[in-house]
Scaffold this motif. Sequence first.
Motif, PDB file in Angstrom:
ATOM      1  N   TYR A   8      53.281  39.890  46.184  1.00 32.74           N
ATOM      2  CA  TYR A   8      52.552  39.105  45.324  1.00 32.74           C
ATOM      3  C   TYR A   8      51.086  39.267  46.049  1.00 32.74           C
ATOM      4  N   HIS A   9      49.967  39.175  45.031  1.00 32.50           N
ATOM      5  CA  HIS A   9      48.605  39.179  45.494  1.00 32.50           C
ATOM      6  C   HIS A   9      47.966  38.372  44.512  1.00 32.50           C
ATOM      7  N   ILE A  10      47.025  37.324  45.081  1.00 28.71           N
ATOM      8  CA  ILE A  10      46.244  36.398  44.162  1.00 28.71           C
ATOM      9  C   ILE A  10      44.782  36.832  44.171  1.00 28.71           C
ATOM     10  N   ASP A  11      44.318  37.121  43.035  1.00 30.25           N
ATOM     11  CA  ASP A  11      42.734  37.485  43.150  1.00 30.25           C
ATOM     12  C   ASP A  11      42.291  36.774  41.885  1.00 30.25           C
ATOM     13  N   ASP A  12      41.239  35.844  42.100  1.00 28.26           N
ATOM     14  CA  ASP A  12      40.547  35.153  41.068  1.00 28.26           C
ATOM     15  C   ASP A  12      41.548  34.749  40.051  1.00 28.26           C
ATOM     16  N   GLY A  13      42.561  33.895  40.274  1.00 25.99           N
ATOM     17  CA  GLY A  13      43.455  33.284  39.417  1.00 25.99           C
ATOM     18  C   GLY A  13      44.508  34.205  38.975  1.00 25.99           C
ATOM     19  N   LEU A  14      44.220  35.564  39.042  1.00 28.52           N
ATOM     20  CA  LEU A  14      45.391  36.414  38.502  1.00 28.52           C
ATOM     21  C   LEU A  14      46.421  36.815  39.614  1.00 28.52           C
ATOM     22  N   LEU A  15      47.474  36.417  39.391  1.00 32.94           N
ATOM     23  CA  LEU A  15      48.608  36.676  40.223  1.00 32.94           C
ATOM     24  C   LEU A  15      49.375  38.090  39.705  1.00 32.94           C
ATOM     25  N   VAL A  16      49.382  39.050  40.535  1.00 33.18           N
ATOM     26  CA  VAL A  16      50.065  40.327  40.729  1.00 33.18           C
ATOM     27  C   VAL A  16      51.332  40.002  41.382  1.00 33.18           C
TER      28      VAL A  16
ATOM     29  N   LEU B 118      48.863  26.758  41.317  1.00 33.31           N
ATOM     30  CA  LEU B 118      49.822  27.761  42.207  1.00 33.31           C
ATOM     31  C   LEU B 118      48.760  28.699  43.377  1.00 33.31           C
ATOM     32  N   THR B 119      49.233  28.230  44.644  1.00 29.79           N
ATOM     33  CA  THR B 119      48.374  28.749  45.536  1.00 29.79           C
ATOM     34  C   THR B 119      49.418  29.604  46.413  1.00 29.79           C
ATOM     35  N   GLU B 120      48.695  29.991  47.688  1.00 32.75           N
ATOM     36  CA  GLU B 120      49.823  30.947  48.497  1.00 32.75           C
ATOM     37  C   GLU B 120      50.762  29.998  49.253  1.00 32.75           C
ATOM     38  N   GLU B 121      49.998  28.909  49.598  1.00 29.14           N
ATOM     39  CA  GLU B 121      51.171  27.654  50.250  1.00 29.14           C
ATOM     40  C   GLU B 121      52.358  27.450  49.295  1.00 29.14           C
TER      41      GLU B 121
ATOM     42  N   GLU C 142      48.642  36.304  34.394  1.00 25.99           N
ATOM     43  CA  GLU C 142      47.505  35.059  34.758  1.00 25.99           C
ATOM     44  C   GLU C 142      48.253  33.952  34.730  1.00 25.99           C
ATOM     45  N   LEU C 143      48.816  33.643  35.770  1.00 27.63           N
ATOM     46  CA  LEU C 143      49.538  32.451  36.294  1.00 27.63           C
ATOM     47  C   LEU C 143      48.817  31.586  37.162  1.00 27.63           C
ATOM     48  N   LYS C 144      48.451  30.312  36.574  1.00 28.64           N
ATOM     49  CA  LYS C 144      47.524  29.337  37.358  1.00 28.64           C
ATOM     50  C   LYS C 144      48.558  28.054  37.911  1.00 28.64           C
ATOM     51  N   TYR C 145      49.602  27.922  37.395  1.00 22.57           N
ATOM     52  CA  TYR C 145      50.559  26.753  37.785  1.00 22.57           C
ATOM     53  C   TYR C 145      51.949  27.160  38.256  1.00 22.57           C
ATOM     54  N   VAL C 146      52.501  26.295  39.213  1.00 24.89           N
ATOM     55  CA  VAL C 146      53.839  26.577  39.848  1.00 24.89           C
ATOM     56  C   VAL C 146      54.855  26.617  38.557  1.00 24.89           C
ATOM     57  N   HIS C 147      54.778  25.595  37.698  1.00 19.98           N
ATOM     58  CA  HIS C 147      55.868  25.886  36.509  1.00 19.98           C
ATOM     59  C   HIS C 147      56.029  27.156  35.820  1.00 19.98           C
TER      60      HIS C 147
ATOM     61  N   LEU D 107      54.747  30.176  49.327  1.00 17.76           N
ATOM     62  CA  LEU D 107      55.609  30.394  50.542  1.00 17.76           C
ATOM     63  C   LEU D 107      56.753  29.431  50.363  1.00 17.76           C
ATOM     64  N   ARG D 108      56.729  28.424  49.681  1.00 15.94           N
ATOM     65  CA  ARG D 108      57.767  27.321  49.586  1.00 15.94           C
ATOM     66  C   ARG D 108      58.743  27.894  48.780  1.00 15.94           C
ATOM     67  N   PHE D 109      58.694  28.842  48.247  1.00 14.97           N
ATOM     68  CA  PHE D 109      60.101  29.268  47.275  1.00 14.97           C
ATOM     69  C   PHE D 109      60.761  30.287  47.976  1.00 14.97           C
ATOM     70  N   ASP D 110      62.074  30.406  48.012  1.00 12.55           N
ATOM     71  CA  ASP D 110      62.814  31.246  48.860  1.00 12.55           C
ATOM     72  C   ASP D 110      63.213  32.567  48.057  1.00 12.55           C
ATOM     73  N   ILE D 111      62.088  33.146  48.171  1.00  9.38           N
ATOM     74  CA  ILE D 111      62.360  34.832  47.350  1.00  9.38           C
ATOM     75  C   ILE D 111      61.532  35.736  48.247  1.00  9.38           C
ATOM     76  N   SER D 112      61.174  35.448  49.524  1.00  6.88           N
ATOM     77  CA  SER D 112      60.463  36.439  50.437  1.00  6.88           C
ATOM     78  C   SER D 112      61.132  37.998  50.465  1.00  6.88           C
ATOM     79  N   ASP D 113      62.236  38.245  50.413  1.00  9.72           N
ATOM     80  CA  ASP D 113      63.027  39.473  50.409  1.00  9.72           C
ATOM     81  C   ASP D 113      62.929  40.256  49.148  1.00  9.72           C
TER      82      ASP D 113
END
Length: 123
Positions: free
Chosen positions: A72-80, A56-59, A97-102, A62-68
């Motif tokens: 989110y914020h990613i910091d050392d593997g922790l997704l807020v 799971l990366t910022e790139e 702590e989400l590390k993967y897209v699934h 951005l591929r998911f259509d939920i921007s509105d």
Amino acid sequence: MELKATDLRINNLVYELGEDKEVIIIGSIEAGDFRFYVTNHKDEQIGSDFLLPIPLTEEWLLRFDISDDYFYHIDDGLLVFGIQVFPDNYYNTVLAELKYVHQLQNLYFALTGEELEYTPTKK
């Protein structure tokens, strides 16, 4: 990370190992003797030893259509991750702590009951 059948749902995105890593959409999941199998969007059966989770990366976010509907914020593997699940701009914030897209797809589905829409990149 070794993928387990219990970590995945139909419509999850994973990499299929080959000459190039190809993103596949899981169409079905079946148990086998020593591994599990998935069917991809081309109706091909693939053994679990040929699958990898997608980091799971910022790139990818951005591929998911939920921007509105989210922040989110990613910091050392922790997704807020905050998502609007109620009207009137009320956000429910999830710390995970989400590390993967699934994993993100599964969390989004659990919170909203809807699939996370994916926009593939062009080669």
